[in-house]
Design a protein around this motif. Structure first.
Motif, PDB file in Angstrom:
ATOM      1  N   LEU A 344       0.836  -1.204   0.000  1.00  0.00           N
ATOM      2  CA  LEU A 344       0.000   0.000   0.000  1.00  0.00           C
ATOM      3  C   LEU A 344       0.872   1.256   0.000  1.00  0.00           C
ATOM      4  O   LEU A 344       0.560   2.244  -0.672  1.00  0.00           O
ATOM      5  N   LYS A 345       1.958   1.217   0.763  1.00  0.00           N
ATOM      6  CA  LYS A 345       2.867   2.365   0.804  1.00  0.00           C
ATOM      7  C   LYS A 345       3.514   2.577  -0.563  1.00  0.00           C
ATOM      8  O   LYS A 345       3.652   3.718  -1.023  1.00  0.00           O
ATOM      9  N   THR A 346       3.920   1.503  -1.221  1.00  0.00           N
ATOM     10  CA  THR A 346       4.485   1.610  -2.563  1.00  0.00           C
ATOM     11  C   THR A 346       3.482   2.218  -3.529  1.00  0.00           C
ATOM     12  O   THR A 346       3.821   3.049  -4.373  1.00  0.00           O
ATOM     13  N   PHE A 347       2.226   1.810  -3.401  1.00  0.00           N
ATOM     14  CA  PHE A 347       1.170   2.355  -4.261  1.00  0.00           C
ATOM     15  C   PHE A 347       0.810   3.796  -3.903  1.00  0.00           C
ATOM     16  O   PHE A 347       0.130   4.458  -4.671  1.00  0.00           O
ATOM     17  N   ARG A 348       1.243   4.259  -2.733  1.00  0.00           N
ATOM     18  CA  ARG A 348       0.854   5.571  -2.199  1.00  0.00           C
ATOM     19  C   ARG A 348      -0.671   5.669  -2.083  1.00  0.00           C
ATOM     20  O   ARG A 348      -1.275   6.692  -2.410  1.00  0.00           O
ATOM     21  N   VAL A 349      -1.262   4.619  -1.595  1.00  0.00           N
ATOM     22  CA  VAL A 349      -2.709   4.562  -1.404  1.00  0.00           C
ATOM     23  C   VAL A 349      -3.002   4.630   0.086  1.00  0.00           C
ATOM     24  O   VAL A 349      -2.553   3.776   0.857  1.00  0.00           O
TER      25      VAL A 349
END
Length: 571
Positions: A344-349
């Motif tokens: 989720l952090k990688t996706f910036r979601v």
């Protein structure tokens, strides 16, 4: 915001401080914190206006004040600047007093001293004949300021707070600068010091925004932040909550307890992240609030001592979960939970955060892990590949979070069913994936593509790869910087296809650098020897590389992705 509740004007320091106006740093505003760097910058800027070839004025930025009578003002933003300028005035007064004490035009300089002190430091109230200071600092700094700095006497150094030591050091620093300024040229010293005060008051100017209450002040903060001016809405909210306790006449012990716990919470988050945490926390427990309405909503619902402490307890309960979501690598969560949060952090979601905060408080560990995975899948389908409305997704997640908070959902099954509205179906996801373009020149996009390719590799071969590893990277078959005519691609085709997912695969970093922009036939042998099944398959199934082969490969990838990122209950 009604015009009558909001006023903006440009004012010099002279206009701000004169005419019987007084300024108060709210009791619970943060302490004085400027150090040598800020002092030196301000003094340099001020001296620059005094040179014959210098600027005629120095802009001090925005000053946000709150007042109901245009006579007494609370300083919502700008206390560091106002306090420091007042210290400069006191340093000048100290130097004038030395002239008086040494008999240097004692009468004239005493008159100058009295006039400057009355105008810029404090004056006698004409009704009560009680001395009234122009500036009152916060509860931690005001005693030292009024009792030691303003009288220009001995400045004790032991047993004081860090911020009080900074006040003393600031005064000593500016005292030395003023003395050096006097020695730099000859002439009537008293006149030159008085002229320095005149120049300070006339050449430093602010854009002053005056509001009537906390809500309007908060709206000003939002507007200025949107324009790149760094203000602290966190401080404003803190002041409001502490003022609720202060109005209730609670004990200093309770105020200190609240301040310590508040600072601990903000300190763990870092101040710039606090508004994001507060909104996620609030929306995980209560009716949905937009960021623009958050302060208004909190003010309307948190108006008593009990409500203030309940808000604090609730924030403390959710803090560890929020930190684990925003910095999963430092959490003590199980491996799968850390991995999903990291994705989720990688996706910036961040839209799922209120939902996950609510679920963490109620779900058993297995269901929480299942929900984390579901938000990753939905984020992949909805955010990364799809182009859904973030606002729509946020409201859907909140509606589910609200039902969890109310006790309607306590398990994963019904929660997933309620999330169907933000789960793109297989047909929609497959079609969106087959056409997806992701420009890997952006570092975040590059990480997302690595994640996708590693997941496809695991699906194909079972090989588990760390998508953050630097041992391999993203290979663009049609190179990112392909020479004109590479492989028969036209310039238009190259521009359209180089960042299609079908044109990307995995390759060891050294090999990638070695083959560079070589022809496809030259790259093909390296692909076969790559050790990545996804890359070997590309070489085995494509004797040449054409626009049609890019599209066909991406269709195949879309089919695999539909199986990988799938929630069976919703598909």
């Amino acid at each position: 915001m009604a015009a009558t509740n909001f006023k903006t004007e440009n004012n010099t320091f002279r206009k701000l401080i004169g005419n019987g106006l007084t300024y108060r740093i709210p009791r619970f505003q943060r302490d004085y914190s400027w150090t040598n760097e800020e002092w030196e910058d301000l003094w340099t800027d001020l001296l620059g206006t005094l040179r014959t070839d210098g600027e005629t004025a120095h802009y001090m930025g925005y000053l946000v004040l709150q007042s109901t009578d245009d006579k007494r003002f609370d300083v919502i933003d700008g206390q560091q600047r106002l306090t420091t300028i007042s210290i400069i005035v006191l340093a000048v007064l100290k130097n004038i007093r030395r002239l008086v004490e040494t008999g240097n035009e004692a009468d004239a300089n005493q008159r100058r001293f009295d006039q400057i002190q009355q105008t810029y430091v404090g004056y006698l109230d004409p009704v009560t004949l009680v001395a009234r200071p122009k500036l009152t600092l916060n509860r931690n700094n005001n005693n030292y300021y009024q009792n030691y700095l303003v009288p220009l006497g001995h400045l004790p150094q032991r047993g004081f707070r860090t911020s009080e030591h900074l006040l003393r050091k600031a005064f000593d620093w500016f005292d030395r600068q003023v003395s050096a300024y006097l020695k730099a040229s000859s002439g009537d010293e008293g006149k030159r010091l008085a002229q320095l005060i005149e120049d300070v008051s006339d050449r430093l100017f602010f854009t002053v925004i005056t509001v009537t209450d906390e809500l309007n002040a908060y709206k000003v903060f939002e507007t200025l932040n949107a324009r790149g001016v760094r203000l602290s809405a966190t401080d404003l909210l803190k002041n409001y909550l502490f003022s609720v306790l202060d109005r209730g006449g609670e004990t200093d012990h309770e105020l200190r307890n609240l301040e310590d716990r508040w600072e601990a919470t903000v300190g763990r988050l870092q101040s710039e992240n606090f508004p994001d945490f507060l909104r996620a926390h609030w929306n995980s427990r209560r009716a949905f609030a937009r960021q623009a309405d958050l302060f208004k909503t909190i003010r309307s619902q948190v108006g008593s001592r009990d409500a203030v402490f309940q808000l604090l307890r609730d924030m403390e309960q959710d803090l560890d979960t929020y930190l684990a979501l925003s910095s999963p690598e430092a959490s003590d969560w199980p491996q799968d939970d850390r991995r999903f949060a990291g994705i989720l952090k990688t996706f910036r979601v961040r839209q799922p955060y209120p939902l996950l905060l609510a679920a963490k408080r109620i779900f058993d560990p297995a269901d929480f892990t299942g929900l984390l995975r579901a938000t990753v899948v939905i984020s992949m389908r909805f955010n990364v590949i799809g182009a859904g409305s973030a606002a729509e997704q946020e409201r859907n997640y909140h509606a589910v979070a609200e039902r969890i908070a109310k006790g309607e959902f306590a398990q994963l099954g019904p929660t997933l069913t309620a999330m169907r509205g933000v789960y793109p179906d297989d047909v929609s996801f497959r079609a969106a994936f087959a056409d997806k373009v992701i420009r890997t020149t952006d570092s975040r996009n590059n990480r997302v593509v690595r994640f996708i390719l590693c997941a496809l590799e695991k699906h194909l071969s079972g090989q588990e790869l760390d998508f953050a590893s630097d041992t391999f990277n993203v290979e663009h078959v049609l190179p990112q910087n392909a020479p004109d005519g590479w492989g028969g691609f036209s310039n238009d085709e190259a521009d359209a296809l180089r960042y299609r997912l079908g044109n990307m695969t995995l390759l060891r970093s050294g090999t990638n650098r070695k083959i560079g922009a070589e022809s496809y036939s030259a790259k093909r042998d390296a692909y076969r020897a790559s050790g990545f099944s996804i890359t070997q398959r590309l070489a085995d199934e494509n004797a040449e590389w054409t626009p049609e082969r890019v599209a066909n490969r991406q269709e195949w990838m879309a089919n695999q992705a539909t199986s990988i990122w799938r929630i069976a209950q919703l598909s």
